[in-house]
Design a protein around this motif. Structure first.
Motif, short mmCIF file in Angstrom:
data_model
loop_
_atom_site.label_atom_id
_atom_site.label_comp_id
_atom_site.label_asym_id
_atom_site.label_seq_id
_atom_site.Cartn_x
_atom_site.Cartn_y
_atom_site.Cartn_z
N ALA A 16 34.20 -25.89 1.13
CA ALA A 16 35.52 -25.37 1.49
C ALA A 16 36.35 -25.06 0.26
CB ALA A 16 36.24 -26.38 2.38
N PHE A 17 36.15 -25.82 -0.81
CA PHE A 17 36.94 -25.63 -2.02
C PHE A 17 36.12 -24.99 -3.13
CE2 PHE A 17 39.59 -28.58 0.27
CZ PHE A 17 40.89 -28.23 -0.09
N THR A 18 35.19 -24.14 -2.74
CA THR A 18 34.43 -23.36 -3.73
C THR A 18 35.38 -22.49 -4.53
OG1 THR A 18 32.50 -23.34 -2.26
CG2 THR A 18 32.54 -21.74 -4.06
N LYS A 97 34.14 -15.04 1.81
CA LYS A 97 33.34 -15.12 0.58
C LYS A 97 32.28 -16.21 0.70
CE LYS A 97 36.68 -13.34 -2.81
NZ LYS A 97 37.41 -13.63 -4.06
N THR A 98 32.68 -17.35 1.24
CA THR A 98 31.73 -18.47 1.40
C THR A 98 30.66 -18.11 2.42
OG1 THR A 98 33.55 -20.01 0.94
CG2 THR A 98 31.55 -20.92 1.93
N LEU A 99 31.05 -17.43 3.51
CA LEU A 99 30.09 -17.02 4.53
C LEU A 99 29.02 -16.11 3.93
CD1 LEU A 99 29.26 -16.81 7.56
CD2 LEU A 99 30.78 -14.82 7.70
N TYR A 100 29.45 -15.15 3.14
CA TYR A 100 28.49 -14.23 2.51
C TYR A 100 27.53 -15.00 1.60
CZ TYR A 100 26.62 -10.79 -0.75
OH TYR A 100 25.77 -10.06 -1.53
N VAL A 130 21.58 -19.78 11.11
CA VAL A 130 22.18 -18.59 10.50
C VAL A 130 23.35 -18.07 11.34
CG1 VAL A 130 21.78 -16.20 9.79
CG2 VAL A 130 20.05 -17.93 9.35
N ASP A 131 23.15 -17.97 12.65
CA ASP A 131 24.15 -17.35 13.52
C ASP A 131 25.22 -18.31 14.02
OD1 ASP A 131 22.79 -14.99 13.25
OD2 ASP A 131 21.75 -15.11 15.16
N GLU A 138 32.22 -21.12 8.41
CA GLU A 138 33.23 -20.08 8.14
C GLU A 138 34.48 -20.29 8.99
OE1 GLU A 138 35.47 -16.63 9.22
OE2 GLU A 138 33.87 -17.35 10.52
N GLN A 139 34.29 -20.62 10.28
CA GLN A 139 35.43 -20.85 11.17
C GLN A 139 36.23 -22.07 10.73
OE1 GLN A 139 33.82 -21.08 15.13
NE2 GLN A 139 33.00 -18.99 15.07
#
Length: 612
Positions: A16-18, A97-100, A130-131, A138-139
């Motif tokens: 979360a804090f990337t 960004k994290t999701l990607y 993955v899905d 991400e949510q």
């Protein structure tokens, strides 16, 4: 991946804090939103105070002051919305960004894992990660984390506000909140609730697996007139999920009901305290005003605490999703050197190789469980080495060990006297071309499916190999020729056509080692001879491993290895094996009998047609 050794909760906070700066500002804006959202309650309190004091003292109502408080309430509410909007904007930037990064790295890591991992894990399980699981992360970052920070800030702000006006009424307001959380925590600490929650997650995964299997096998299900309810595994998976879902809800229903009841009944704790304290108060007007404030304020208290429960549950689910993802990322890839060795020749040598498909945790593995037992042979460059045997004898297993889709349990496999483990996986795979029995084509254009063998190939090169593989003619008949998308607009290829495209891939790649696993199994008689001619050109100066059930296709092989239950029964040329009159001789006799039966059946059919 070595980055997943920490526990899932810590791992989630790390993810979360990337992007720390953006996330910290998002959290700060969320806290500011919470603080400003309580200002309207205070403004309303002062408006009520001003009205009551004006009536009680029979003085003129200060309308300007009331309007100012009104504007303060409005501006604070608007500012809370703005702060919340800014918090969500920043958190969404971080989340996307994290999701990607997570999806890209996860899919890339899957490609580095041995094929054995994919055979032991269903596509439904990996699809869910993955899905579903990565999407939950991400949510959480986009929505739930700012809400969580704000929800934890709310009790602090509430405690400050409750202590400002009258600490006694503040305690009365705080009491039902404390009782509500005691009830809730006692529910979470129950062993059966934890057990049912874990089972619920397992059944959800099983239902996902069964649904993927059901959809993929819908053709077979329809062909055998099966229905949704008669497809037992899918139906049972849904019922099992429903059972544990209801079981979990029933276990928690009383705790949640009392939690909601207590938070919605805070005013019932305030009123008795007001009645008890009103007789001993010195300043009656101020006490009544404080009581009114607490009663008004109590109406807005349940919302932030309900939100806190929601985000806490979301956090727990997201932690489970991180755990599911990290279980895959913790699977070690096949070890390989940073700078591998190169080969100058392409002889393939198996030296006392043993292999079993059993999981590494399974102990007491015996030779009877092995797919291969002490296999030793050499496939020379420029020659065809054929593998024959009954189903399950180990033919395909040998073909999977050569590109190092698996590592042998014992023994060594070398190419040009260099152990496979001393090469990089990219270099090793560049040496090998495949034509498998089960062909997979991507939902892309025909030309891109062929270009998988050589992504930078020109159109002329693609057409040349397509002609050699006897594909060009049927490709030209497709609506858009080489640009036709396979699997869309009713474009579906036959088994033979798909296999010829796979042969075109191998022709285009033109690697020094060629593995053919039933490469002509779907070819019709007319094209089989043409494909055989193309194969001869393709095989020139290459190390060829050919697997075939139709013994006529490997009659001219330089070496035929006969496998039986993971062991080499015999090896040699066709003439040598035939003269030995052992396993290969019997297989050849059975094969000839099959051909005779087919010819006799064909003659009978022809005579019947002529008589008609």
């Amino acid at each position: 991946m070595n980055s997943t050794d920490i526990n899932p909760s810590s791992r989630l906070w790390k993810l979360a804090f990337t992007y720390k700066t953006l996330m910290i500002f998002s959290c700060l804006f969320s806290i500011f939103s919470v603080i400003t959202s309580f200002i309207p309650f205070i403004a309303i309190y002062f408006i009520v105070c001003e009205i009551i004091l004006s009536i009680s003292h029979q003085i003129e109502l200060n309308s300007e002051l009331i309007i100012s408080y009104g504007w303060l309430a409005f501006m604070a509410a608007a500012l809370a919305i703005v702060f919340n909007f800014l918090a969500l904007c920043l958190s969404h930037i971080v989340a996307f960004k994290t999701l990607y990064n997570l999806k890209y790295n996860f899919i890339r890591y899957l490609s580095c894992l041995p094929l054995g991992f994919h055979t032991n894990h269903s596509s439904g399980e990996l699809r869910k990660i993955v899905d579903d699981d990565i999407e939950k992360i991400e949510q959480f970052i986009a929505h739930q984390l700012p809400d969580m920070i704000g929800s934890f800030a709310s009790p602090v702000v509430i405690l400050v506000i409750l202590a400002i006006f009258d600490w006694r009424l503040g305690l009365a307001t705080l009491l039902p909140i404390i009782l509500a959380y005691i009830v809730l925590i006692s529910g979470y600490r129950r062993k059966d609730i934890k057990t049912n929650q874990q089972e619920l997650q397992k059944k959800l995964i099983e239902m996902s697996h069964a649904s993927v299997e059901y959809i993929r096998g819908i053709t077979v299900i329809k062909a055998f007139n099966q229905t949704f309810f008669s497809f037992k595994r899918f139906n049972d998976a849904i019922k099992a999920y429903q059972f544990y879902c209801l079981k979990f809800i029933y276990c928690f229903k009383y705790h949640m009901a009392f939690f909601i009841l207590l938070l919605n009944s805070i005013y019932l704790f305030i009123v008795p305290v007001v009645i008890f304290l009103i007789s001993d108060t010195d300043n009656y007007a101020n006490f009544i005003l404080s009581a009114i404030f607490y009663l008004i304020f109590s109406l807005g208290l349940p919302a932030p605490f309900f939100k806190l429960i929601y985000v806490t549950q979301g956090f727990q689910k997201t932690v489970k999703s991180v755990q599911n993802m990290d279980e895959v990322l913790n699977v070690p890839p096949l070890s390989e050197p940073k700078e591998g060795l190169k080969v100058e020749s392409y002889d393939i040598q198996f030296d006392n190789v043993c292999f079993s498909y059993h999981d590494e945790q399974v102990s007491n593995t015996t030779e009877s469980n092995n797919a291969l037992n002490h296999i030793s042979f050499t496939a020379k460059q420029g020659e065809i080495t054929a593998l024959v045997g009954l189903s399950g004898s180990g033919k395909s297993t040998i073909s999977l060990l050569i590109p190092r889709f698996f590592d042998p349990d014992e023994g060594h496999i070398t190419i040009g006297h260099v152990d496979l483990k001393q090469m990089t996986s990219g270099y090793l795979l560049s040496l090998v071309s495949f034509v498998f029995q089960d062909v997979f084509l991507f939902k892309q254009s025909v030309i891109n499916n062929i270009r998988i063998g050589k992504p930078d190939a020109t159109i002329d090169e693609v057409i040349a190999v397509a002609k050699t593989a006897q594909c060009h003619e049927f490709i030209e008949k497709l609506p858009n020729g080489y640009d036709s998308i396979i699997g869309s607009d009713g474009i579906h290829l036959s088994g033979g056509e798909m296999q010829r495209l796979a042969i075109a891939r191998a022709l285009l790649k033109n690697s020094p080692i060629l593995i053919l696993d039933e490469a002509t199994s779907f070819a019709d008689p007319e094209n089989e001879s043409k494909i055989q001619l193309a194969m001869k050109a393709l095989m020139k100066n290459k190390t060829v491993i050919m697997i075939a059930h139709r013994l006529s296709t490997i009659r001219d092989a330089n070496k035929i290895i006969v496998l039986d239950k993971g062991n080499i029964a015999e090896s040699g040329t066709h003439e040598q094996l035939f003269s030995n009159k052992r396993t290969y001789y019997k297989m050849w006799q059975y094969y000839q009998q099959t051909l005779d039966w087919q010819m006799h059946h064909s003659d009978m059919s022809s005579q019947t047609m002529m008589s008609k």
